[in-house]
Design a protein around this motif. Structure first.
Motif, PDB file in Angstrom:
ATOM      1  N   ARG A   9       0.828  -1.205   0.000  1.00  0.00           N
ATOM      2  CA  ARG A   9       0.000   0.000   0.000  1.00  0.00           C
ATOM      3  C   ARG A   9       0.860   1.252   0.000  1.00  0.00           C
ATOM      4  NH1 ARG A   9      -2.049  -3.452   3.864  1.00  0.00           N
ATOM      5  NH2 ARG A   9      -4.112  -4.323   3.451  1.00  0.00           N
TER       6      ARG A   9
ATOM      7  N   ALA B 138       2.378   1.817  -3.414  1.00  0.00           N
ATOM      8  CA  ALA B 138       1.377   2.332  -4.346  1.00  0.00           C
ATOM      9  C   ALA B 138       1.088   3.809  -4.071  1.00  0.00           C
ATOM     10  CB  ALA B 138       0.095   1.514  -4.234  1.00  0.00           C
TER      11      ALA B 138
ATOM     12  N   THR C 268      -5.138   1.226  -6.230  1.00  0.00           N
ATOM     13  CA  THR C 268      -4.367   0.296  -5.402  1.00  0.00           C
ATOM     14  C   THR C 268      -5.153  -0.973  -5.123  1.00  0.00           C
ATOM     15  OG1 THR C 268      -3.259   2.169  -4.348  1.00  0.00           O
ATOM     16  CG2 THR C 268      -3.142   0.043  -3.223  1.00  0.00           C
TER      17      THR C 268
END
Length: 297
Positions: free
Chosen positions: A171, A174, A184
């Motif tokens: 995460r 991204a 994402t």
């Protein structure tokens, strides 16, 4: 010892002990099965006359095939709808907007708490009250509704758990690339989560297939109900239930095999996609080309 997901790998003594226990369990189960079959045979439940009706086309056309068709139809539609609903609710529970998360959480927890049979009966009489479906499809609609709502809620939790099990660094990476939450989730997290949770998803889909048998309470024609009808018509309950059980096992095994094949194919395509992406980056002259080349080498 190498560690597995839940416990350490067994050592030599543990493997021997497990092997002995497995053999003893198989022998005990075989002895129990032999005793039951001998008792049934002594009472005339396994004679050739009891199996003779299954050699006629009329029995299969009148009882077995309609039951198989009803089970597969309800299961196929429910699986598709439950996957769509579960994916939407699972993503909703991960949404950055708090009201959306709360709403999806309430829906998931509510439908997980209500028994499937209650939802089938409620949907059946609700559809009948408002003439939503033709009378011949009321039972099918009730079964599909109950299975979809319950299993969609369970699949939502599976999806949420699969996304949470992924490394948090993905995460963050991204976000550092400027990707939005939707990008994402759609391009990075969901494909990995679904692939990782595919065995659990398959187990839940098998549950959907088996739970179609509950629909006999609202007069739905499915395999188990037809098995009891065969036993009532021909007086061969045990052979009828054995045949139905073999058919159910064959369908479940086919579903599990397909999921295993699909999982291997997804993992293989994922591994094969990395070199192609690296070459594309190199050809485009992106800043990360040297890093990808080093990782590939």
């Amino acid at each position: 010892m190498s560690a597995s997901v839940l416990f350490d790998a067994p050592g030599p003594r543990a493997r021997i002990r497990n092997g002995v226990l497995t053999v003893l369990t198989v022998v005990a189960a075989a002895a129990l099965l032999g005793y039951v079959l001998s008792r049934m045979s002594a009472k005339g439940q396994l004679t050739s006359e009891k199996w003779q009706p299954f050699l006629t086309a009329d029995l299969w056309r009148t009882y077995v095939l309609p039951g198989v068709e009803g089970t597969l139809t309800a299961a196929a539609i429910s699986i598709v709808l439950a996957l769509v609903l579960g994916l939407a609710l699972g993503v909703g529970r991960l949404a950055p907007i708090a009201p959306v998360r709360w709403l999806c959480a309430v829906i998931v927890e509510f439908f997980r708490a209500v028994p499937v049979l209650i939802m089938m009966i409620f949907a059946y009489f609700l559809y009948a009250l408002y003439n939503t479906f033709p009378s011949e499809h009321l039972a099918l609609a009730g079964v599909i509704t109950g299975l979809t709502l319950y299993n969609g809620a369970v699949i939502a939790e599976i999806v949420r758990a699969g996304v949470h099990s992924l490394p948090r660094g993905q995460r963050e990476a991204a976000a550092s690339l400027g990707m939005s939450w939707g990008q994402t989730m759609r391009l990075i997290l969901l494909p990995q989560a679904i692939t990782a949770m595919l065995p659990v998803l398959v187990s839940q889909l098998v549950v959907v297939l088996k739970d179609t048998a509950i629909g006999y309470q609202i007069t739905f024609v499915e395999m188990v109900r037809q098995g009891t009808n065969i036993g009532s018509a021909y007086g061969n309950y045990l052979p009828a239930l054995i045949v139905i059980a073999v058919l159910m096992i064959a369908v479940n095994f086919t579903l599990s095999w397909f999921a295993t094949w699909l999982e291997r194919r997804l993992r293989r395509s994922k591994r094969g996609a990395v070199p192609m992406d690296a070459e594309a980056v190199e050809q485009e002259g992106a800043p990360g080309a040297q890093v990808l080349t080093a990782q590939r080498d």
